[in-house]
Design an enzyme around this catalytic site. Structure first.
Site, PDB file in Angstrom:
ATOM      1  N   CYS A 183      32.858  99.214 -55.402  1.00 40.63           N
ATOM      2  CA  CYS A 183      33.195  99.074 -53.980  1.00 40.63           C
ATOM      3  C   CYS A 183      34.665  99.432 -53.872  1.00 40.63           C
ATOM      4  O   CYS A 183      35.529  98.649 -54.267  1.00 40.63           O
ATOM      5  CB  CYS A 183      32.955  97.657 -53.473  1.00 40.63           C
ATOM      6  SG  CYS A 183      33.558  97.433 -51.782  1.00 40.63           S
TER       7      CYS A 183
ATOM      8  N   CYS B 182      36.703  96.986 -51.156  1.00 38.84           N
ATOM      9  CA  CYS B 182      36.992  95.569 -51.408  1.00 38.84           C
ATOM     10  C   CYS B 182      36.279  95.139 -52.673  1.00 38.84           C
ATOM     11  O   CYS B 182      36.672  95.565 -53.762  1.00 38.84           O
ATOM     12  CB  CYS B 182      36.627  94.703 -50.210  1.00 38.84           C
ATOM     13  SG  CYS B 182      35.049  95.079 -49.424  1.00 38.84           S
ATOM     14  N   SER B 183      35.243  94.318 -52.553  1.00 37.58           N
ATOM     15  CA  SER B 183      34.574  93.853 -53.766  1.00 37.58           C
ATOM     16  C   SER B 183      33.101  93.587 -53.491  1.00 37.58           C
ATOM     17  O   SER B 183      32.536  92.650 -54.019  1.00 37.58           O
ATOM     18  CB  SER B 183      35.251  92.590 -54.286  1.00 37.58           C
ATOM     19  OG  SER B 183      35.195  91.585 -53.284  1.00 37.58           O
ATOM     20  N   CYS B 184      32.466  94.409 -52.623  1.00 43.70           N
ATOM     21  CA  CYS B 184      31.064  94.207 -52.285  1.00 43.70           C
ATOM     22  C   CYS B 184      30.211  94.253 -53.556  1.00 43.70           C
ATOM     23  O   CYS B 184      30.394  95.126 -54.407  1.00 43.70           O
ATOM     24  CB  CYS B 184      30.591  95.264 -51.297  1.00 43.70           C
ATOM     25  SG  CYS B 184      31.458  95.168 -49.720  1.00 43.70           S
TER      26      CYS B 184
END
Lengths: 219, 101
Positions: A122, A125-127
């Site tokens: 991702c 962000c940090s999906c």
């Protein structure tokens, strides 16, 4: 493993006592991000937009996920072609068959083949499919991984110990919006006699992101 | 407005736009003004650019996955021409790629 280079750490505890097992107390000042999080959280609760219990339950769902759940899906797909077809069509629905609840909007399984290796990132962000796999590894949320995985994925994979031949396509999936991803790795050779449970044990967290591939226990 | 431009067909060549829009946008810089092909239609979702500001329950917009060649993203890409990136792009960030694209 050879730890000679950092042997000095072990001499520090030369009084017959094992190293202290717990983390140090975190009684330090809040970071900017922590302070902002707490301020935002209390505002949201105060305005009645969410309750403290809803936040706690969401964290609990994220922490209920673990890589073994993804590994179970992979192992089932390896032994059951019909399940594999359903998993590739709709991994969120397929998860339900194993009693696994995915709370993200959609889960997509990307199948590794002899012609294509998949890697998930991702960049924004940090999906990550937390409800299934739990919290992502620290490297997954690092800016270095997020930026390099789409720029030089083969080099990143080599740093993970995975050298993908040039004859194989490396396909990077940017999990930048509403979908979440899981890699369906190839079943390693030499695992014909293994049970579904034994197969699942070969599938590590990194395999489910595409940073590694499962190895035969005999390899 | 966005619905008028879709739906795109599988394999259709599309250009990802640079809307230069501030806020919670989900189109990273590295794919803007790049051309790829529609890999799949993902369904309709509320626009995160609105949701991020508390405007929930509004119209749903189409989300596509676009496949791009690494070589088109990074001219000095280290790896074979076949390497790709796939990314989710909302309808209003896409337009059909013309022959010159």
């Amino acid at each position: 493993m050879d730890h000679e280079h950092d042997g000095h750490e072990h001499h520090e505890h030369g009084r017959g006592l094992p190293p202290h097992p717990t983390r140090e107390d975190d009684d330090v000042a809040l970071t900017y991000g922590e302070a902002r999080y707490l301020a935002l959280k209390s505002l949201l609760i105060e305005k009645g937009l969410v309750t403290a219990d809803e936040i706690r339950r969401r964290l609990e769902i994220n922490e209920r996920g673990n890589p073994q759940q993804g590994a179970r899906m992979v192992a089932r797909a390896w032994v059951d072609p019909a399940f594999k077809a359903r998993m590739l069509a709709d991994a969120k629905e397929a998860a339900k068959e194993l009693g696994l609840e995915v709370t993200e909007a959609k889960l997509v399984a990307m199948e590794n083949t002899p012609a294509c290796h998949n890697l998930i990132v991702c960049t924004l962000c940090s999906c990550y499919p937390r409800s299934l796999l739990g919290e992502p590894p620290a490297w997954y949320v690092s800016k270095a991984y997020r930026s390099r995985a789409v720029r030089e994925p083969r080099k990143v994979l080599r740093e993970f110990g995975l050298d993908i031949p040039e004859t194989v396509e490396v396909r990077v999936h940017d999990s930048n919006a509403d979908l979440r991803y899981i890699v369906l790795p190839m079943r390693p050779a030499g695992t014909e006699g293994l049970s579904e449970e034994e197969l699942a044990a070969l599938v590590t967290r990194d395999c489910l992101v595409g940073a590694a591939v499962p190895r035969s226990p005999n390899a | 407005m966005s619905l008028e431009r879709g739906p795109y067909a599988l394999g259709e060549r599309v250009r990802i736009l640079d809307l230069d829009k501030p806020g919670h946008v989900r189109t990273p810089m590295y794919v803007r003004e790049k051309v790829g092909v529609i890999e799949r239609y993902c369904g309709d979702f509320e626009n995160p650019e609105e949701r991020a500001y508390g405007r929930v329950g509004r119209e749903r917009i189409r989300l596509y996955r676009v496949r791009l060649r690494q070589r088109d993203l990074w001219p000095d890409y280290e790896g074979p021409d076949k390497d790709t990136v796939e990314i989710e792009i909302y309808d209003h960030w896409l337009r059909p790629a013309s022959g010159g694209d």
